[in-house]
Design an enzyme around this catalytic site. Structure first.
Site, PDB file in Angstrom:
ATOM      1  CG  HIS A 156      -0.375  -0.343   2.514  1.00 22.20           C
ATOM      2  ND1 HIS A 156       0.931  -0.747   2.716  1.00 22.20           N
ATOM      3  CD2 HIS A 156      -0.944  -0.323   3.769  1.00 22.20           C
ATOM      4  CE1 HIS A 156       1.148  -0.963   4.000  1.00 22.20           C
ATOM      5  NE2 HIS A 156       0.025  -0.722   4.657  1.00 22.20           N
ATOM      6  CE1 TYR A 157       5.033   5.639   3.241  1.00 16.04           C
ATOM      7  CE2 TYR A 157       6.827   4.436   2.204  1.00 16.04           C
ATOM      8  CZ  TYR A 157       6.356   5.571   2.840  1.00 16.04           C
ATOM      9  OH  TYR A 157       7.203   6.633   3.051  1.00 16.04           O
ATOM     10  CB  SER A 158       5.474   0.102  -2.382  1.00 12.79           C
ATOM     11  OG  SER A 158       6.294  -0.372  -1.328  1.00 12.79           O
ATOM     12  CB  SER A 160       0.658   5.578  -1.523  1.00 14.23           C
ATOM     13  OG  SER A 160       1.775   5.532  -0.640  1.00 14.23           O
TER      14      SER A 160
END
Length: 250
Positions: A156-158, A160
């Site tokens: 999810h972070y990557s 985004s």
């Protein structure tokens, strides 16, 4: 420390109450700028405003970056307090914890995308028209080396941050003839409070990937971010600047 000239400039910093955003605010004020801090944490925001106020002119707005009305209110408050907005630094971000893609809950995945990608889109959407009218602007998006490489257990972070890099490139090209430059930086991990939401094994993994064998210092990030926010940065737009200690130099 080299001198960055931001005399008379007004700098909006999202996530400015702590971490890299706070370090950027300190350096900006010491470089002659006025600062508008935006953050979701009202209590921490007020404390940071008081501390930073000893260095120069600082305003503060509690902002939910996924809400257009909240952003519009903060833009109006910044213009009322400072007269203009010359620089936007999209620093606010969340990790959403760690887990495999199939284990991460959909609401957690969506929230990370909303804050880390939709938030910068909305701030740019609100502030770019003001920059166009004044024929000047600098936008710096704080992405991540994870957006280049894709960290395991942080899809999810990557995703985004990869999206934020794409937004930077598109917006930079759209504004290339308007004296508004849009760039991104891709830090490796900086040891800030954001580590509190990560598992120790993920922190150890990130450190193991950095050839310099240490984490980024917030003040090191501030140096590059604010150079990109200055008039000295005159022929770079839609670009991605490495801050990864040698991890990913492409």
């Amino acid at each position: 420390m080299n001198q960055i000239d931001l005399e008379g400039r007004v700098v909006v910093i999202t996530g400015g109450a702590r971490g890299i955003g706070y370090a950027v605010a300190q350096r900006a004020l010491r470089s002659g700028a006025q600062v508008a801090l935006w953050d979701i944490d009202a209590e921490r925001l007020e404390r940071s405003r008081k501390e930073l106020g000893e260095l120069g002119t600082v305003s503060a707005s509690t902002v939910e970056l996924t809400d257009e009305a909240s952003i519009d209110k903060a833009v109006a408050a910044a213009v009322a307090a400072h007269g203009a907005i010359h620089v936007l630094i999209n620093c606010a971000g969340i990790t959403g914890g760690n887990g495999t893609t199939w284990e991460l809950a959909p609401d957690v995945w969506r929230r990370v995308i909303d804050v880390n990608l939709i938030g910068p889109y909305l701030t740019c959407r609100a502030i770019v028209p003001l920059m166009i009218k004044q024929n000047y602007g600098r936008i710096v998006n704080i992405a991540s080396v994870a957006g280049k490489e894709g960290n395991p257990n942080a899809s999810h972070y990557s995703a985004s941050k990869a999206g934020l890099i794409g937004l930077t490139k598109s917006l930079g090209k759209e504004l290339a003839t308007k004296n508004i430059l849009v760039n991104a930086v891709t830090p490796a991990a900086a040891k800030t409070e954001i580590f509190d939401s990560m598992k120790q094994e993920h922190i150890d993994y990130m450190l193991s990937k950095i050839p310099m064998n240490r984490f980024l210092l917030p003040e090191e990030a501030a140096s590059m971010i604010l150079w990109l926010s200055s008039e000295d940065c005159a022929f770079s737009t839609g670009a991605v600047f490495d801050l990864s200690g040698g991890r990913a130099t492409y």
